[in-house]
Design an enzyme around this catalytic site. Structure first.
Site, PDB file in Angstrom:
ATOM      1  N   TYR A 109      64.408  16.870  26.098  1.00 32.46           N
ATOM      2  CA  TYR A 109      63.011  16.861  26.534  1.00 32.46           C
ATOM      3  C   TYR A 109      62.982  16.203  27.909  1.00 32.46           C
ATOM      4  CZ  TYR A 109      58.180  15.702  27.200  1.00 32.46           C
ATOM      5  OH  TYR A 109      56.930  15.604  27.751  1.00 32.46           O
ATOM      6  N   GLU A 197      56.676  19.425  32.831  1.00 32.84           N
ATOM      7  CA  GLU A 197      57.332  19.226  31.530  1.00 32.84           C
ATOM      8  C   GLU A 197      58.289  20.371  31.262  1.00 32.84           C
ATOM      9  OE1 GLU A 197      55.322  19.977  27.706  1.00 32.84           O
ATOM     10  OE2 GLU A 197      55.643  17.853  27.258  1.00 32.84           O
TER      11      GLU A 197
END
Ligand code: GDP
Ligand code: MN
Length: 399
Positions: A109, A197
């Site tokens: 992530y 992101e």
């Protein structure tokens, strides 16, 4: 402003972040054709909507032939995709992105956000990719690596290396991870983003680090500096009430209650909504008319608020510094004469030219409920709305 995944990938790839080969399609046939152009024998068809969580909602499909691609597209086009980020009404699918599938060895992530408490860009990363960051922080909080960037010098390579080491990236892949981090940071700061992101950022079977997903959000107030970003806006993904307001230079936020709010300034909007809640009501929206509002602008605001079917009372709360109460009052009167307003209207004015403003409202002969303080205005709005509601219920009971 949000953009689509395929647009974020194009931007990030320009900053040295590796992405899978992919192409955009507006129809099932075009998607199948795009897949042939890309080559290979497995593809991912991805619904382009401004929301995450598409995988779990059926918006990301792995396909092994033309037929499967067309079928996946037929199931997506024209539908509303409902994910945990879209709200129950979902977001329309009008574009799909086709990508060559990538064999995944490991998922990370990676997020870049504006951290308000340190007033810096913060990098948030985890070796537990594939899950949403909320799940990671609930289930594997120790896996999260955080690092803030010193704005005077920007992200430094040693800092990016430290992040790579903290994530346990293999020695042979550290330089690729550093390039990815540096690229994302440069895209973030040069384009005035507020969020980047990548989830998941993957290590492939052949040792490459690739962004399989990408999300970017930009600072609306800086869009004028980046016309190439501003033109990526996709109105089909926005709340139509909010985009209509934005087109008229007004800022509008849609909510779930039934008292419409016309105010000047975001701080006053917050206070107005709090006071409505305190008085037992719920705001339907708030519309910020900004400073120096002309009567025409106020009338426009009124039309926008009234176009929201949930609005059962309107509260106008203006504290005029740069604004002028007489102009606001003229705008309210003008709007009430033009637009059919069949709900109670409550007006509280304070500040510059307040006496003239009150006179205009009084002389108009219109059924405007006036209030002197914000509390009084909120109580009257909630009271008038309840009253109206019980009258409507009584009428329904009689007929
Ligand atoms: P999101 O659900 O909206 O975040 O969409 P993503 O782009 O993250 O896709 C959802 C999931 O599909 C990812 O977490 C991956 O596990 C999987 N996925 C996406 N692209 C590929 C790919 O090229 N290969 C493989 N094996 N899985 C993929
Ligand atoms: Mn994702």
């Amino acid at each position: 402003m949000d953009i689509h995944e395929y647009q974020a990938k194009e931007i990030l790839s320009g900053f040295g972040v590796e992405v899978p080969p992919g192409a955009l399609a507006y129809s099932p046939e075009q998607a199948a054709y795009r897949a042939r152009e890309i080559g290979g024998d497995r593809w991912i068809v991805k619904a382009q909507v401004h929301a995450g969580g598409r995988g779990k909602a059926g918006g990301v499909k792995m396909c092994e032939d033309d037929h499967a691609i067309q079928k996946a597209c037929e199931d997506m086009f024209g539908q509303k995709l409902v994910t945990h980020q879209t709200g129950p009404e979902g977001k329309g699918i009008y574009r799909v992105y086709v990508e060559g599938a990538v064999p995944i060895e490991h998922e990370f992530y990676l997020g870049f956000v504006m951290d308000r408490s340190s007033q810096r860009v913060m990098i948030v990363a985890s070796a537990e990719g594939g899950m949403e960051i909320e799940e990671i922080s609930a289930e594997k909080p120790d896996s999260i690596v955080r690092s803030t960037v010193e704005p005077a010098v920007g992200l430094q390579e040693f800092q990016a290396r430290e992040i790579a080491f903290a994530l346990g990236v293999e020695a042979g892949l550290v330089s690729q991870m550093v390039r990815t981090l540096m690229g994302c940071y440069r895209a973030f700061s040069e384009l005035d983003a507020t969020m980047v992101e990548i989830n998941p950022l993957v290590v492939t079977g052949d040792d490459r680090i690739i962004a399989l997903d990408a999300k970017m959000t930009f600072d609306d107030n800086a869009l004028f500096r980046h016309p190439q970003v501003a033109e990526l806006r996709d109105k089909s993904q926005e709340d139509p009430r909010e985009s209509r307001a934005a087109d008229r230079g007004l800022s509008y936020v849609g909510l779930d209650g039934n008292i419409g709010c016309i105010v000047n300034g975001a701080g006053l909007a917050m206070a107005t909504m709090d006071t409505i809640m305190l008085a037992g009501g719920q705001p339907a929206n708030f519309l910020d008319i900004g400073g120096g509002a002309t009567p025409e602008r106020v009338a426009k605001a009124f039309r926008l608020v009234m176009s929201d079917k949930n609005v059962q009372a309107v509260l106008v709360n203006i504290f005029a510094g740069i604004n002028r109460c007489d102009w606001v009052a003229e705008g309210v009167v003008q709007a009430l004469k033009e637009v059919q307003v069949d709900v109670p209207v409550i007006v509280r004015l304070a500040g510059t030219n307040v006496e003239e403003g009150q006179k205009i409202l009084a002389k108009s002969g219109l059924p405007i409920i006036r209030a002197n303080t914000l509390m009084e205005a909120a109580e009257r709005a909630v009271g008038a709305w309840r009253n109206d509601l019980s009258q409507a219920t009584r009428m329904r009971a009689v007929t």
